[in-house]
Motif scaffolding. Structure first.
Motif, PDB file in Angstrom:
ATOM      1  N   ASN A  59       0.811  -1.225   0.000  1.00 35.89           N
ATOM      2  CA  ASN A  59       0.000   0.000   0.000  1.00 35.89           C
ATOM      3  C   ASN A  59       0.840   1.271   0.000  1.00 35.89           C
ATOM      4  N   TRP A  60       1.992   1.263   0.636  1.00 41.01           N
ATOM      5  CA  TRP A  60       2.815   2.466   0.728  1.00 41.01           C
ATOM      6  C   TRP A  60       3.339   2.923  -0.637  1.00 41.01           C
ATOM      7  N   LEU A  61       3.345   2.046  -1.628  1.00 37.63           N
ATOM      8  CA  LEU A  61       3.889   2.384  -2.942  1.00 37.63           C
ATOM      9  C   LEU A  61       2.971   3.304  -3.753  1.00 37.63           C
ATOM     10  N   PHE A  62       1.676   3.202  -3.538  1.00 38.33           N
ATOM     11  CA  PHE A  62       0.730   3.947  -4.361  1.00 38.33           C
ATOM     12  C   PHE A  62       0.888   5.460  -4.241  1.00 38.33           C
ATOM     13  N   GLY A  63       1.060   5.975  -3.041  1.00 42.94           N
ATOM     14  CA  GLY A  63       1.193   7.422  -2.835  1.00 42.94           C
ATOM     15  C   GLY A  63       2.362   8.039  -3.595  1.00 42.94           C
ATOM     16  N   PRO A  64       3.578   7.507  -3.420  1.00 39.69           N
ATOM     17  CA  PRO A  64       4.712   8.080  -4.148  1.00 39.69           C
ATOM     18  C   PRO A  64       4.580   7.965  -5.670  1.00 39.69           C
ATOM     19  N   VAL A  65       4.062   6.841  -6.143  1.00 42.44           N
ATOM     20  CA  VAL A  65       3.900   6.678  -7.595  1.00 42.44           C
ATOM     21  C   VAL A  65       2.930   7.724  -8.125  1.00 42.44           C
ATOM     22  N   TRP A  66       1.791   7.878  -7.469  1.00 45.94           N
ATOM     23  CA  TRP A  66       0.813   8.860  -7.929  1.00 45.94           C
ATOM     24  C   TRP A  66       1.329  10.283  -7.797  1.00 45.94           C
ATOM     25  N   ALA A  67       2.120  10.571  -6.790  1.00 49.09           N
ATOM     26  CA  ALA A  67       2.683  11.913  -6.643  1.00 49.09           C
ATOM     27  C   ALA A  67       3.540  12.268  -7.865  1.00 49.09           C
TER      28      ALA A  67
END
Length: 160
Positions: A53-61
């Protein structure tokens, strides 16, 4: 006008850059916060390739910065173009997916939304490839992520 002076149109163009960055990143962040995955999503069976789950935020940023830069460039150079209309269409689909999937708990409808997003991205890249290669290339990682998300969404629909 000397080569080092900035025209009013050019100055206005640069004033729109933070508007696009704040709007795209800000709206994406707000939607993400309002539709954050909760207990419903945690209880779903997920495929083996589901990223943490932690990967989604940085990728979308990172993707939202690219999306904003692309939108800004098109809006300030070709505001009424087919490319700009495709950019707006991908924004609507992008911002629609999280509420459909996470808030409404409708993975099958979410699959329809995200598959259409990927399709619009393909059209966008094809449309900009010849004349604006850098714009097209900017959307290649976005298409890759949207395609992966489509596959992930499909797997969730099948497994649940």
């Amino acid at each position: 006008m000397t080569p080092h002076t900035t025209s009013p149109a050019s100055a206005n163009r640069w004033l729109l850059l933070p508007v696009f960055l704040v709007a795209v990143i800000g709206i994406g962040f707000v939607i993400g916060m309002l539709t954050a995955p909760g207990a419903w999503y945690a209880a779903l069976t997920k495929p083996w390739f589901n990223p943490p789950n932690w990967l989604f935020g940085p990728v979308w940023a990172v993707l939202y910065v690219i999306i904003a830069l692309t939108g800004w460039h098109l809006f300030t150079t070709r505001p009424r173009s087919a490319e700009m209309r495709l950019w707006w269409a991908q924004m609507v689909l992008n911002f629609l997916w999280s509420p459909v999937f996470f808030a409404l708990h409708l993975p099958a409808l979410g699959l329809l939304v995200i598959a259409n997003l990927a399709l619009v991205l393909v059209f966008f890249i094809r449309r900009t490839w010849a004349a604006q290669r850098i714009v097209a290339l900017g959307f290649v990682p976005y298409l890759a992520w949207a395609s992966f998300a489509t596959l992930l969404n499909l797997a969730i629909v099948v497994l649940n």
